[in-house]
Design an enzyme around this catalytic site. Structure first.
Site, PDB file in Angstrom:
ATOM      1  CE  LYS A  16      -1.954  -1.384   3.804  1.00 37.86           C
ATOM      2  NZ  LYS A  16      -1.462  -2.770   3.891  1.00 37.86           N
ATOM      3  N   GLY A  40       3.883  -0.387   8.817  1.00 43.68           N
ATOM      4  CA  GLY A  40       5.215   0.120   8.490  1.00 43.68           C
ATOM      5  C   GLY A  40       5.541  -0.015   7.029  1.00 43.68           C
ATOM      6  CG  HIS A  41       4.970   2.324   4.267  1.00 42.03           C
ATOM      7  ND1 HIS A  41       3.630   2.217   4.495  1.00 42.03           N
ATOM      8  CD2 HIS A  41       5.260   3.631   4.295  1.00 42.03           C
ATOM      9  CE1 HIS A  41       3.134   3.434   4.668  1.00 42.03           C
ATOM     10  NE2 HIS A  41       4.096   4.294   4.542  1.00 42.03           N
ATOM     11  CD  GLN A 244      -2.414  -2.817  10.910  1.00 42.49           C
ATOM     12  OE1 GLN A 244      -3.419  -2.179  11.168  1.00 42.49           O
ATOM     13  NE2 GLN A 244      -1.214  -2.338  11.145  1.00 42.49           N
TER      14      GLN A 244
HETATM   15  P1  IMP Z   1      -1.000  -6.598  16.225  1.00 41.61           P
HETATM   16  O1  IMP Z   1      -1.622  -5.664  15.235  1.00 41.61           O
HETATM   17  O2  IMP Z   1       0.413  -6.225  16.579  1.00 41.61           O
HETATM   18  O3  IMP Z   1      -1.862  -6.830  17.426  1.00 41.61           O
HETATM   19  O4  IMP Z   1      -0.868  -8.043  15.521  1.00 41.61           O
HETATM   20  C1  IMP Z   1      -2.011  -8.838  15.179  1.00 41.61           C
HETATM   21  C2  IMP Z   1      -1.790  -9.557  13.855  1.00 41.61           C
HETATM   22  O5  IMP Z   1      -1.742  -8.596  12.792  1.00 41.61           O
HETATM   23  C3  IMP Z   1      -0.471 -10.324  13.765  1.00 41.61           C
HETATM   24  O6  IMP Z   1      -0.665 -11.474  12.953  1.00 41.61           O
HETATM   25  C4  IMP Z   1       0.456  -9.360  13.052  1.00 41.61           C
HETATM   26  O7  IMP Z   1       1.514 -10.021  12.389  1.00 41.61           O
HETATM   27  C5  IMP Z   1      -0.519  -8.730  12.078  1.00 41.61           C
HETATM   28  N1  IMP Z   1      -0.114  -7.383  11.660  1.00 41.61           N
HETATM   29  C6  IMP Z   1      -0.179  -6.230  12.368  1.00 41.61           C
HETATM   30  N2  IMP Z   1       0.246  -5.187  11.642  1.00 41.61           N
HETATM   31  C7  IMP Z   1       0.576  -5.675  10.439  1.00 41.61           C
HETATM   32  C8  IMP Z   1       1.045  -5.064   9.231  1.00 41.61           C
HETATM   33  O8  IMP Z   1       1.220  -3.840   9.122  1.00 41.61           O
HETATM   34  N3  IMP Z   1       1.276  -5.919   8.191  1.00 41.61           N
HETATM   35  C9  IMP Z   1       1.029  -7.246   8.273  1.00 41.61           C
HETATM   36  N4  IMP Z   1       0.578  -7.856   9.360  1.00 41.61           N
HETATM   37  C10 IMP Z   1       0.352  -7.073  10.449  1.00 41.61           C
END
Ligand code: IMP
Length: 466
Positions: A16, A40-41, A244
């Site tokens: 994205k 993050g990017h 996400q």
């Molecule tokens: P949290 O957002 O840190 O609570 O993680 C919950 C789930 O979302 C986990 O499987 C993370 O690896 C995934 N996740 C969170 N942020 C990202 C992102 O920016 N990219 C991909 N996966 C993410």
């Protein structure tokens, strides 16, 4: 002028950031509406690379305003680190970056709790980014969260006391022993190792921290819902940048292996205060194959040589955590679900070039579950774990797509692959990314993207061409 949501249609990491960066010339402001520094990017600016987690990459475009909306959970320390790195490169955010007074504040003890919980979950952990996102949203939903507007007076807030008491009690419990769990929860059985002991939370230190954060954030803080609606009133165009992806959405994703926010297009309204009727459309971002980080079901996952090939060729390692991503074939069941949930009008397809050297490419068009073929996404992890992918195989295109600028110049079978995805997903592909750099992008004519970009696609093309 169009207000457009850019949303991830898989499990995040669809690319994205590059698409938002490319589209910036067509918009006046970029708005985040959910998540925090779990996103993050990496963005290249001049000869420097920035890892941005909170600040939209729009900040690198002179004149583009950036907003962190009320639906976010913000770790001010992470934000200040990004602002300092930007300032060191001569990018001044003051006057262009606005933080919602209603956004929730992510405290260090949220991150500590996130890590302790994951340690206790063992084998079936969610695989969170350890940033404290879940605990911060839990505090919000439980109504003891602190918002940006509460920072200065945090010392008088009973919510801070409630937050500290709850987190401290849970940390103590986790340190003593991992909890027994209900079957189906994303928690290991038998109990995993105890979480490491943690230091007690010092209330006075937290109050001082909040006061300091409040002072430093002050120049950026606004009632952003009013700001955004005023910008729309005067005819400006907003790009809502999802973080996400839809399959990580708290409601529409593969629960409980999800993040804690509304990562689908609906979140753009609740997370900013811009009403649904003022949003003109949705551009969905899809990777030409599938990846996911962390635990949870993944029907088309490849734990073989091809999976390894995609990981290496696609450089599939997390920006925020550095973790290797799980890789697999394109899953049209997932993509159709996302098309529906988000109302995707056009698709940006990324990383097509990663598939260049494969002899055969597969697309999962349906799942077979207990002998029955299904084209919808089942709600339960149990069904997803039993699902077998029903594949359509197509021959590889036997040629390079890297850096291709016009759709007609793609190898014929690569065009066929794009057409197959369009047919299976039910939305036109408007942008195709054929390499990591901005220039390596096809922007097609005659798609709904023209409207979504307020008719400013020529400006986008000019930027692409450098
Ligand atoms: P949290 O957002 O840190 O609570 O993680 C919950 C789930 O979302 C986990 O499987 C993370 O690896 C995934 N996740 C969170 N942020 C990202 C992102 O920016 N990219 C991909 N996966 C993410």
């Amino acid at each position: 002028m169009a207000n457009t949501v850019v949303i991830g249609m898989q499990w995040g990491d669809e690319g994205k950031g590059k698409i938002v960066d490319l589209l910036c010339p067509a918009f006046d402001a970029v708005v985040r509406f959910q998540g925090g520094d779990n996103a993050g990017h990496t963005v290249k600016f001049g000869d420097r690379h920035f890892a941005l987690h909170l600040v939209p990459s729009g900040i690198l475009h002179e004149g583009t305003r950036c907003v962190l909306g009320n639906g976010m959970v913000i770790n001010p320390d992470a934000l200040f680190r990004e602002l300092e790195a930007l300032a060191a490169a001569g990018v001044e955010a003051a006057g262009r970056l606005f933080v919602s007074s209603r956004a929730h504040v992510l405290m260090p003890f949220h991150a500590e709790l996130d890590r302790a919980r994951e340690a206790a979950r063992g084998r079936r952990k969610i695989g969170t980014t350890s940033r404290g996102i879940g605990p911060a949203y839990e505090a919000k939903a439980s109504r003891y969260g602190l918002r940006v507007c509460d920072l200065a007076a945090a010392g008088r807030s009973p919510r801070l006391d409630a937050a500290i008491a709850k987190v401290a009690a849970e940390l103590d419990g986790l340190a003593a022993a991992a909890r027994p769990t209900a079957p189906g929860d994303p928690v290991v059985e038998p109990p995993a190792a105890s979480a490491p002991p943690t230091a007690p939370i010092d209330r006075d230190a937290e109050v001082a921290r909040c006061r300091d954060w409040g002072e430093r954030l002050e120049p950026y803080v606004r009632e952003t819902a009013y700001l955004l609606n005023a910008w729309i009133d005067r005819g400006e165009s907003l790009l809502f940048e999802g973080a996400q992806g839809t399959l990580l959405d708290l409601d529409h994703g593969t629960y409980p292996y999800v993040t804690s926010s509304s990562a689908s297009a609906g979140g753009a309204s609740t997370g900013t205060g811009v009403a649904p009727g003022r949003i003109d459309g949705v551009l969905g971002v899809l990777k030409a194959y599938t990846t996911r980080v962390g635990g949870g079901p993944f029907v088309t996952e490849l734990e073989d040589e091809t999976g390894g090939f995609l990981r290496e060729r696609g450089n599939e390692f997390g920006t925020t955590t550095g973790r290797p991503r799980r890789c697999g074939w394109f899953d049209a069941v997932v993509a159709r679900h996302s098309r529906m949930i988000n109302g995707v009008g056009a698709v940006a397809l990324t990383k097509l070039d990663v598939l260049d050297d494969l002899d055969q490419v597969r697309v999962c068009v349906a799942y077979r579950i207990d002998g029955e073929e299904r084209r919808d996404l089942p709600a339960t992890v149990a069904e997803l774990e039993r699902a077998e992918p029903v594949y359509r195989s197509v021959p590889g295109w036997g040629g390079s797509t890297v850096g291709t600028l016009e759709f007609e110049d793609l190898p014929a079978r690569a065009r066929d692959y794009v057409a197959l995805l369009e047919e299976e997903v039910g939305a036109p592909v408007a942008i195709i990314s054929t390499g990591p750099r901005r220039e390596e992008t096809i922007v097609r004519d005659g798609t709904p993207l023209d409207r979504l970009a307020s008719g400013r696609l020529e400006e986008v093309r000019r930027q692409r061409n450098g």
